[in-house]
Enzyme design. Structure first.
Site, mmCIF file in Angstrom:
data_model
loop_
_atom_site.group_PDB
_atom_site.id
_atom_site.type_symbol
_atom_site.label_atom_id
_atom_site.label_comp_id
_atom_site.label_asym_id
_atom_site.label_seq_id
_atom_site.Cartn_x
_atom_site.Cartn_y
_atom_site.Cartn_z
ATOM 1 C CB CYS A 4 -1.006 -0.081 1.291
ATOM 2 S SG CYS A 4 -1.935 1.650 1.324
ATOM 3 C CB CYS A 7 0.793 1.367 4.579
ATOM 4 S SG CYS A 7 -0.838 1.096 5.005
ATOM 5 C CG ASP A 30 -2.587 14.519 -5.132
ATOM 6 O OD1 ASP A 30 -3.604 13.844 -4.586
ATOM 7 O OD2 ASP A 30 -2.008 14.377 -6.253
ATOM 8 C CG HIS A 46 -4.683 -0.354 4.906
ATOM 9 N ND1 HIS A 46 -4.226 0.157 3.924
ATOM 10 C CD2 HIS A 46 -5.618 -1.115 4.611
ATOM 11 C CE1 HIS A 46 -4.542 -0.166 2.867
ATOM 12 N NE2 HIS A 46 -5.577 -1.091 3.108
ATOM 13 C CG ASN A 96 -12.388 10.409 -5.935
ATOM 14 O OD1 ASN A 96 -13.058 11.044 -6.224
ATOM 15 N ND2 ASN A 96 -11.135 10.740 -6.215
ATOM 16 N N GLY A 102 -13.956 6.842 -9.063
ATOM 17 C CA GLY A 102 -12.739 7.599 -9.307
ATOM 18 C C GLY A 102 -11.513 7.045 -8.255
ATOM 19 C CG HIS A 107 -4.228 3.984 3.246
ATOM 20 N ND1 HIS A 107 -3.201 3.413 3.943
ATOM 21 C CD2 HIS A 107 -4.647 4.965 4.053
ATOM 22 C CE1 HIS A 107 -3.271 3.850 5.159
ATOM 23 N NE2 HIS A 107 -4.027 4.821 5.085
ATOM 24 C CG HIS A 109 -7.190 9.137 -0.534
ATOM 25 N ND1 HIS A 109 -6.963 7.939 -0.781
ATOM 26 C CD2 HIS A 109 -7.260 9.790 -1.577
ATOM 27 C CE1 HIS A 109 -7.469 7.641 -2.283
ATOM 28 N NE2 HIS A 109 -7.801 8.988 -2.614
ATOM 29 C CG HIS A 111 -8.755 14.025 -2.999
ATOM 30 N ND1 HIS A 111 -7.470 14.088 -3.816
ATOM 31 C CD2 HIS A 111 -9.170 12.863 -3.118
ATOM 32 C CE1 HIS A 111 -7.506 12.876 -4.287
ATOM 33 N NE2 HIS A 111 -8.320 11.853 -3.858
#
Ligand code: AMP
Ligand code: ZN
Length: 124
Positions: A4, A7, A30, A46, A96, A102, A107, A109, A111
């Site tokens: 991952c 991770c 990003d 995770h 997403n 998308g 993992h 997240h 945005h």
């Protein structure tokens, strides 16, 4: 979690531009920003996707969301209110979720992205 990428960022096995870290969360820039400021907030534990979250994840999800306006302020994209009450600035927060949502990295997240427009689209 083996293999991952996020991770590995948490474990400092691959580099990232980290902007926030505590016992539960990590936030970093990003690598392919969609807007002038584009940060990702992740839990250190995770979990692959929002679709895998349960009620047990509510506290960490709340912490992820609550971190967003703090990071936005630190990175100059907070909503500001002028003397006549007009608002400026701002950003989006986005999960997403799954292939049709998308999601490319499995993992969880969040945005956080914004700043002066134009921005490109995010997700497919
Ligand atoms: P998503 O499509 O929601 O799964 O978004 C995954 C995001 O992770 C994309 O915006 C990628 O640009 C970003 N990303 C992938 N690898 C890295 C990395 N090594 N460091 C920072 N961001 C990354
Ligand atoms: Zn992971």
């Amino acid at each position: 979690m083996d293999n991952c990428i996020f991770c590995k960022i948490i474990a400092k096995q691959i580099p990232a531009s980290v902007v926030y870290e505590d016992d539960e969360l990590l936030a970093f820039k990003d690598i392919n920003p969609a807007a002038p400021v584009h940060l990702l907030v992740i839990p250190k534990q995770h979990v692959a996707s929002l679709s895998d979250c349960t009620d047990a994840h509510a506290p960490v999800l709340g912490k992820m969301l609550a971190l967003a306006p703090k990071l936005a302020a630190e990175h100059g994209i907070a909503v500001k209110t002028g003397p006549d009450g007009e608002r400026s600035g701002g950003y989006k927060t986005l999960f997403n979720v799954g292939p049709d949502g998308g999601q490319e990295v499995y993992h969880l997240h969040l945005h956080v992205y914004g700043g002066p427009r134009p921005w490109r689209g995010l997700g497919t």
